[in-house]
Design an enzyme around this catalytic site. Structure first.
Site, mmCIF file in Angstrom:
data_model
loop_
_atom_site.group_PDB
_atom_site.id
_atom_site.type_symbol
_atom_site.label_atom_id
_atom_site.label_comp_id
_atom_site.label_asym_id
_atom_site.label_seq_id
_atom_site.Cartn_x
_atom_site.Cartn_y
_atom_site.Cartn_z
ATOM 1 N N ASN A 132 0.820 -1.215 0.000
ATOM 2 C CA ASN A 132 0.000 0.000 0.000
ATOM 3 C C ASN A 132 0.858 1.271 0.000
ATOM 4 O OD1 ASN A 132 1.022 0.062 2.554
ATOM 5 N ND2 ASN A 132 -0.933 -0.053 3.631
ATOM 6 N N HIS A 134 3.413 1.907 2.060
ATOM 7 C CA HIS A 134 3.984 2.347 3.346
ATOM 8 C C HIS A 134 5.504 2.200 3.359
ATOM 9 C CE1 HIS A 134 3.384 -1.868 5.375
ATOM 10 N NE2 HIS A 134 4.659 -1.707 5.106
HETATM 11 C C1 GLP Z 1 6.674 -4.330 7.078
HETATM 12 C C2 GLP Z 1 7.712 -3.332 7.564
HETATM 13 C C3 GLP Z 1 8.232 -2.474 6.445
HETATM 14 C C4 GLP Z 1 8.562 -3.329 5.235
HETATM 15 C C5 GLP Z 1 7.321 -4.001 4.741
HETATM 16 C C6 GLP Z 1 7.538 -4.841 3.481
HETATM 17 O O1 GLP Z 1 5.368 -3.869 7.180
HETATM 18 N N1 GLP Z 1 7.230 -2.495 8.615
HETATM 19 O O2 GLP Z 1 9.377 -1.766 6.904
HETATM 20 O O3 GLP Z 1 9.121 -2.527 4.225
HETATM 21 O O4 GLP Z 1 6.853 -4.848 5.772
HETATM 22 O O5 GLP Z 1 8.056 -6.088 3.814
HETATM 23 P P1 GLP Z 1 8.634 -7.132 2.766
HETATM 24 O O6 GLP Z 1 9.966 -6.606 2.382
HETATM 25 O O7 GLP Z 1 8.724 -8.422 3.533
HETATM 26 O O8 GLP Z 1 7.682 -7.178 1.647
#
Ligand code: GLP
Length: 239
Positions: A132, A134
C-alpha cells in the site's frame, strides 16, 4: 532519484555497495536498518564483504510492533538481532530499536527520535515498501511531516504480516515507527522492492504526486535516493 533494475542477487550487491560507501568514510557511522524480506539480500551480501568497522557502527531500526516483548521471536528487535547484529557482527549496545513494550509508547517514540538526533542522524537508511506504499509503518494517510510516532497498522499490512504469526488475531494493531520526516533526514536512502505485488506501489511512489495516500512518494523530495528494483517490481513504471 536513481532507479536501478537488476536481479535479486545483483540488487543485494548494489545495496551492499551503497551501504558500505555511506558508512565507510564516517568517523561515527550511523545506519538505518529495515526489517521485512526485501532487504535480506543486502544483509547477505554485506556478510560476504570485508568491513572491519562493523563493531563501531551505530544502527537504528525503522520500526517495532507495539505489544511484543523485545525477546519475542516475532519482534523486530529479535529480527534485527538475528539478520543484522549477529550476521554482521555489530555491537548490540549500539543497535537501537523502538521500545514497543514501553508502558508509554508515545513517550518511547519521542525518546527514539531524540536518540537518532543525538546519534548524529542516519548516514544511510535502508527501506522496503509495503503493497500500500507504506515505508516503515507509515500507512497511507500519515502526515508527511510526522516524526517517530505511534501508528495504527492498516488492515492490508496486518494481512501481509500475518505470515509471521500463528493467527490473524495475534498480529499487533499498532507500532512505533520513524515518521516520514525522520526518514527524510537520513543523508542517503536505499529503497529496495522485489516482486510484482510491489509494482503498483512503486509506480505511485516514484511517478505519482507526493501525497499521504502514498507515503513513499515523499522520497521524491529527497536529494539522495537510490531505488533498487527487480524487473517485476519495476513492471508498472512508464518506459
Ligand atoms: C513491514 C515493515 C516495512 C517493510 C514491509 C515490506 O510492514 N514495517 O518496513 O518494508 O513490511 O516487507 P517485505 O519486504 O517483507 O515485503
Amino acid at each position: 532519484m536513481k532507479i536501478e533494475v537488476a536481479d535479486e542477487a545483483g540488487l543485494g550487491e548494489r545495496g551492499a555497495d551503497l551501504v558500505l560507501e555511506s558508512l565507510g568514510g564516517r568517523p561515527d557511522p550511523v545506519w538505518g536498518v529495515a526489517t521485512g524480506g526485501s532487504p535480506l539480500g543486502i544483509y547477505r551480501a554485506l556478510a560476504q564483504r570485508t568491513f572491519r568497522a562493523w563493531r563501531g557502527v551505530r544502527a537504528f531500526a525503522l520500526d517495532e510492533y507495539v505489544g511484543l516483548a523485545p525477546d519475542d521471536p516475532r519482534s523486530y528487535r529479535s529480527t534485527v538481532e538475528r539478520d543484522v547484529v549477529r550476521a554482521l557482527g555489530l555491537d548490540p549496545a549500539l543497535v537501537h530499536v523502538p521500545d514497543g513494550s514501553a508502558p508509554d509508547p508515545v513517550l518511547a517514540a519521542k525518546r527514539y527520535e531524540r536518540d537518532i538526533e543525538q546519534g548524529g542522524g542516519i548516514d544511510v537508511q535502508v527501506l522496503g515498501i509495503g503493497r500500500n506504499g507504506h515505508i516503515g509503518f507509515n500507512e497511507p494517510g500519515t502526515a508527511l511531516d510526522e516524526h517517530t510516532h505511534l501508528a495504527r497498522l492498516a488492515d492490508e499490512t496486518r494481512i501481509d504480516n500475518a505470515r509471521y504469526f500463528a493467527r490473524m488475531s495475534d498480529v499487533p494493531v499498532s507500532a512505533l515507527t520513524q515518521g516520514p520526516a525522520t526518514i527524510m533526514r537520513s543523508r542517503r536512502i536505499v529503497l529496495i522492492a522485489l516482486g510484482r505485488a510491489k509494482a503498483p506501489a512503486i509506480a505511485r511512489a516514484l511517478t505519482g504526486p507526493v501525497d499521504p495516500v502514498s507515503p513513499a512518494s515523499i522520497l521524491q523530495r529527497h536529494p539522495d535516493v537510490t531505488v533498487l528494483l527487480d524487473a517485476d517490481a519495476a513492471s508498472a513504471l512508464p518506459e
